[in-house]
Design a protein around this motif. Sequence first.
Motif: not given
Length: 177
Positions: A48-70
């Motif tokens: 993903g990307v993060v943009q400020d209030y003007k729409g300008e790119l401020t950061r890029k990111l990668v997220v690893d997720m692990n989801a489990s259920w009971e």
Amino acid sequence: MKYLNKVFVLTLCFLLVSCAAPDVEHYQGTSPEFNFKQFFSGKLKAYGVVQDYKGELTRKLVVDMNASWEGNKGTIEEDFVYDDGETQRRVWHITLNDDNTLTGTASDVLGIAQGKSSGSVFHWTYSLVLEVDDSEIEVDFDDWMYLVTQSRLINRTAIDKFGVEVGEVTLVIEKVE
């Protein structure tokens, strides 16, 4: 004078309606059907990307997720890595309800996140404490997830402060086989 009052009232009503956000129920009947528990199960990866209030790119990111259920109780572990080297971890504790709503909590979430799915869309809102320039600020997240395929969704989050959008996060989240 009566005519001007009517025009003013109609204009005001139009402005209020045009500013209204869509309701998740608007997407009822769209496909593929968003099943939160089915999608957020096992390993996932987000880009993903993060943009400020003007729409300008401020950061890029990668997220690893692990989801489990009971049963109807789930845990989603998120490990964020930003392009500047910062890392962050959030662990969501999710409760699914029979009416397609869910609630969630995490250590940096203020109160309880509230969400609902309809058709191929999931929407939830929550308040979060963000660290910005060595200080903490409270912001509101308006989070929309659009299921594209059973293994991929697009997530757009508006970040608001005092009702004004100050930023946006866009993610593509994929199930990892």
